[in-house]
Design a protein around this motif. Structure first.
Motif, short mmCIF file in Angstrom:
data_model
loop_
_atom_site.label_atom_id
_atom_site.label_comp_id
_atom_site.label_asym_id
_atom_site.label_seq_id
_atom_site.Cartn_x
_atom_site.Cartn_y
_atom_site.Cartn_z
N ILE A 39 69.47 5.34 21.73
CA ILE A 39 69.92 5.75 20.39
C ILE A 39 71.16 6.63 20.55
N VAL A 40 72.20 6.33 19.76
CA VAL A 40 73.43 7.13 19.80
C VAL A 40 73.12 8.50 19.19
N LYS A 41 73.31 9.54 20.00
CA LYS A 41 73.03 10.91 19.55
C LYS A 41 74.32 11.65 19.18
N ASP A 42 75.43 11.28 19.80
CA ASP A 42 76.70 11.94 19.51
C ASP A 42 77.83 10.99 19.86
N ALA A 43 78.86 10.98 19.03
CA ALA A 43 80.06 10.20 19.31
C ALA A 43 81.25 10.99 18.79
N THR A 44 82.22 11.21 19.66
CA THR A 44 83.42 11.95 19.29
C THR A 44 84.62 11.02 19.47
N ALA A 45 85.35 10.81 18.37
CA ALA A 45 86.55 9.98 18.41
C ALA A 45 87.78 10.88 18.46
N ASN B 233 80.89 13.60 15.43
CA ASN B 233 79.81 12.84 14.77
C ASN B 233 80.34 11.53 14.17
N TYR B 234 81.25 10.90 14.89
CA TYR B 234 81.89 9.67 14.42
C TYR B 234 80.86 8.59 14.07
N HIS B 235 79.79 8.54 14.83
CA HIS B 235 78.76 7.53 14.58
C HIS B 235 78.13 7.67 13.20
N LYS B 236 78.09 8.90 12.68
CA LYS B 236 77.50 9.12 11.36
C LYS B 236 78.42 8.63 10.24
N SER B 237 79.72 8.54 10.51
CA SER B 237 80.63 8.00 9.50
C SER B 237 80.55 6.47 9.46
N VAL B 238 80.02 5.88 10.53
CA VAL B 238 79.84 4.44 10.60
C VAL B 238 78.55 4.02 9.89
N ASN B 239 77.49 4.79 10.15
CA ASN B 239 76.19 4.45 9.59
C ASN B 239 75.36 5.74 9.50
N ALA B 240 74.82 6.01 8.35
CA ALA B 240 74.05 7.25 8.15
C ALA B 240 72.72 7.20 8.90
N LYS B 241 72.24 6.00 9.21
CA LYS B 241 70.97 5.86 9.93
C LYS B 241 71.23 5.92 11.43
N GLU B 242 70.15 6.08 12.20
CA GLU B 242 70.29 6.04 13.65
C GLU B 242 70.81 4.67 14.08
N MET B 243 71.67 4.69 15.10
CA MET B 243 72.21 3.44 15.61
C MET B 243 71.83 3.29 17.07
N THR B 244 71.50 2.07 17.46
CA THR B 244 71.25 1.81 18.86
C THR B 244 72.58 1.68 19.59
N LYS B 245 72.52 1.83 20.88
CA LYS B 245 73.71 1.65 21.71
C LYS B 245 74.31 0.27 21.46
N ASN C 12 84.57 16.50 4.83
CA ASN C 12 84.50 17.90 4.43
C ASN C 12 83.40 18.69 5.13
N ASN C 13 82.71 18.11 6.07
CA ASN C 13 81.60 18.82 6.70
C ASN C 13 81.98 19.45 8.04
N GLY C 14 83.26 19.61 8.30
CA GLY C 14 83.69 20.27 9.52
C GLY C 14 83.82 19.34 10.71
N ASP C 15 83.59 18.04 10.52
CA ASP C 15 83.67 17.11 11.65
C ASP C 15 85.09 16.64 11.93
N LEU C 16 86.03 16.96 11.06
CA LEU C 16 87.41 16.52 11.22
C LEU C 16 88.28 17.68 11.69
N VAL C 17 88.97 17.48 12.82
CA VAL C 17 89.89 18.48 13.36
C VAL C 17 91.24 17.81 13.53
N CYS C 18 92.26 18.35 12.86
CA CYS C 18 93.59 17.77 12.95
C CYS C 18 94.54 18.71 13.68
N GLY C 19 95.33 18.14 14.58
CA GLY C 19 96.37 18.88 15.27
C GLY C 19 97.70 18.22 15.00
#
Length: 113
Positions: A41-47, A86-98, A71-78
């Motif tokens: 199960i994907v637990k964390d994904a950082t893009a 938490n990129y995986h959560k923007s793809v699907n709100a449910k748990e995703m398998t690998k 707006n939840n603090g997951d976006l950092v712009c430089g």
């Protein structure tokens, strides 16, 4: 004396990385996604998106800020990069398998290792 385990199952942890390079109208940027997986199960994904042009990075950041999940603090712009935690959560709100997450990324032209 005999000791037995009470369901102490070892968690299978692994990582996966995916990469995408985009050239659009002379602008180039690369995206790397670092993924942490536990028991398939994907637990964390950082893009992390790296841009060669600062104005494109700003434009893309502004677009991401318009997204409902930015707006939840997951976006950092430089100046020349964007990090989406938490990129995986923007793809699907449910748990995703690998397998499902990898298929999603490969459908988006990412190369996964």
């Amino acid at each position: 004396m005999l000791l037995t385990g009470c369901g102490n199952k070892e968690v299978k942890k692994e990582t996966m990385s995916c990469f995408f390079q985009n050239t659009n109208e002379g602008y180039e940027f690369t995206t790397n996604v670092d993924i942490k997986i536990e028991d398939d199960i994907v637990k964390d994904a950082t893009a992390t998106m790296n841009f060669t042009d600062a104005s494109l990075a700003k434009t893309m950041c502004d677009i991401f800020k318009q997204a409902s999940d930015a707006n939840n603090g997951d976006l950092v712009c430089g100046e020349t990069f964007i990090v989406v935690n938490n990129y995986h959560k923007s793809v699907n709100a449910k748990e995703m398998t690998k397998k499902d997450f990898k298929k999603y990324l490969e459908d988006q032209q990412f190369i996964c290792e």
